[in-house]
Enzyme design. Structure first.
Site, PDB file in Angstrom:
ATOM      1  N   HIS A 237       4.417  34.340  -2.033  1.00 23.52           N
ATOM      2  CA  HIS A 237       3.458  34.192  -3.131  1.00 23.52           C
ATOM      3  C   HIS A 237       2.007  34.451  -2.689  1.00 23.52           C
ATOM      4  CE1 HIS A 237       6.720  32.161  -5.345  1.00 23.52           C
ATOM      5  NE2 HIS A 237       6.895  31.382  -4.305  1.00 23.52           N
TER       6      HIS A 237
HETATM    7  O1  RIB Z   1       4.066  28.111  -6.122  1.00 24.98           O
HETATM    8  C1  RIB Z   1       3.772  28.808  -4.931  1.00 24.98           C
HETATM    9  C2  RIB Z   1       2.661  28.150  -4.199  1.00 24.98           C
HETATM   10  O2  RIB Z   1       3.061  26.828  -3.846  1.00 24.98           O
HETATM   11  C3  RIB Z   1       2.320  28.837  -2.868  1.00 24.98           C
HETATM   12  O3  RIB Z   1       0.944  28.708  -2.611  1.00 24.98           O
HETATM   13  C4  RIB Z   1       3.122  28.067  -1.860  1.00 24.98           C
HETATM   14  O4  RIB Z   1       2.484  28.036  -0.570  1.00 24.98           O
HETATM   15  C5  RIB Z   1       3.112  26.682  -2.442  1.00 24.98           C
HETATM   16  O5  RIB Z   1       1.939  26.052  -2.009  1.00 24.98           O
END
Ligand code: RIB
Ligand code: CA
Length: 311
Positions: A237
Site C-alpha cells: 500500500h
Molecule cells: O491500510 C493499509 C495501511 O495500514 C498501510 O499504511 C499499512 O502499513 C497499514 O498501516
C-alpha cells in the site's frame, strides 16, 4: 534537481517498501523521517524506520518519533498484527547506528520544512496523528508544503473493518482534521485502499525481489507473510503512494471531498469520497481512482532491486 521529500510512517512491512523505494530514487531527496504508532507501537515503528534506512545505506537520514496514541480514542481490535509482533514480519535487521532526533515529530517536520529552501513533499503512510498535530501547531509552516500524499481511506470497503481502512480507522479525528478540515491550504493527494489493494506483488514478483541480493531477499521475506487475506497478491500500500509522485502518469486522479466518520458506531473511521464536483472554492483532495497496476509493480521492483545493484 531532486524533489525534497519527507515521510511519516509506521513500519510496517509496506512502509519498509515505501522507505526503500524512496532511498532507491535519485529523483527524491529524503530530508527526514518521522514515525507514528500504528502497525506496532512507537518504539518499534521508530526502530524499524531507522533499521530500514540503515539497510538501504541511509543511516544519515534523521528520524524523529511522533505520537504513540491517537488523538481522541484508542482503537480496539481483536485482529492480530498483520505485520508481525515486531512490525517487519519477523525479519532481523541490525541495531541501527546513531540516535533518534530528540524533537517530537510535529516539531521536527516543522523545523525541516521551514529550513528547506524549496517546497517539501510529505508522504503520510500511517495514522495521521503527527500530520494533524503538525497542521494544528505550525499552520504557517504547513502551508509551505509542496504537497501531502496520503495512503489511506477507501472509496469502497475497508480492511480493518468492513467500512474502514486501517490508517484512518486508527485515528479518525486526525484524518478528519487533515483530509476534511485542515485549517491550512495544502495540496493533497489521497491514495486509497481501492487502488493499493489491487497493486500487489505476486509470487513471481516476490521471486524477483528475493533473487536481487541481500536487501531484496530480506524485503521478500518480510512481504512473504503480509497477505492481509488477499490471496494472490501481497499488498504494498505505502509504496504505491510513493509511486504516485514518481510516476503520476501511471495513475488516474479526480478531485473529491472527503468525509470521515468520527462517530462511535460500526462505521467509525470510514471515508465517504464525494467525487461530485465541489461548489466553487470548496476544499478538495486529489484522489487516485485507478492505476496501471502492473506498471506500478514493475517500477517498484526496478527501484528496490536497484539497491542491491549499487556498487
Ligand atoms: O491500510 C493499509 C495501511 O495500514 C498501510 O499504511 C499499512 O502499513 C497499514 O498501516
Ligand atoms: Ca503504514
Amino acid at each position: 534537481m531532486a524533489r525534497a521529500v519527507m515521510i511519516d510512517c509506521d513500519p510496517g512491512i509496506d512502509d519498509m517498501m515505501a522507505l526503500l523505494t524512496i532511498c532507491a530514487s535519485p529523483e527524491l531527496d529524503l530530508r527526514g523521517v518521522t514515525t507514528v504508532g500504528g502497525n506496532v507501537g512507537i518504539a518499534l515503528t521508530t526502530r524499524n524506520a531507522r533499521s530500514v534506512l540503515a539497510l538501504a545505506g541511509r543511516g544519515d537520514v534523521p528520524v524523529a518519533a511522533g505520537a504513540a496514541r491517537s488523538l481522541v480514542r484508542s482503537p480496539v481490535s481483536e485482529k492480530e498484527h498483520a505485520h508481525g509482533d515486531d512490525g517487519l514480519g519477523g525479519i532481523v535487521l541490525p541495531e541501527p547506528p546513531g540516535t533518534v532526533d530528540a524533537r517530537p515529530a510535529a516539531e521536527f517536520l516543522a523545523a525541516t520544512v521551514a529550513a528547506a529552501t524549496e517546497p517539501v513533499t510529505l508522504f503520510a503512510v500511517g495514522p495521521l496523528t503527527d500530520v494533524a498535530l503538525f497542521y494544528a501547531m505550525y499552520p504557517q509552516v504547513a502551508a509551505r508544503l509542496e504537497r501531502l500524499v496520503v495512503m489511506g481511506g477507501s472509496i469502497g470497503a475497508g480492511n480493518m473493518t468492513p467500512a474502514a481502512e486501517f490508517n484512518v480507522w486508527f485515528d479518525p479525528e486526525a484524518a478528519h482534521r487533515v483530509l476534511t478540515d485542515p485549517g491550512v491550504r495544502v495540496p493533497t493527494t489521497l491514495v486509497p485502499l481501492d487502488v493499493t489493494r489491487r497493486t500487489g506483488l505476486g509470487d513471481a514478483d516476490l521471486a524477483v525481489l528475493a533473487g536481487s541480493g541481500p536487501i531484496g531477499a530480506l524485503t521478500a521475506q518480510a512481504l512473504g507473510g503480509y497477505r492481509h487475506g488477499l490471496g494472490a497478491v501481497t499488498p504494498v500500500h505505502d509504496a504505491v503512494a510513493v509511486l504516485a509522485v514518481l510516476h503520476p502518469e501511471l495513475m488516474t486522479t479526480r478531485p473529491a471531498r472527503i468525509h470521515v466518520d468520527t462517530g462511535y458506531g460500526p462505521s467509525r473511521g470510514s471515508t465517504v469520497v464525494d467525487l461530485n464536483p465541489a461548489p466553487a472554492g470548496g476544499p478538495t483532495v486529489d484522489v487516485v481512482v485507478d492505476a496501471d497496476h502492473r506498471a506500478v509493480v514493475g517500477a517498484l521492483l526496478d527501484r528496490v532491486t536497484s539497491l542491491d545493484r549499487r556498487v
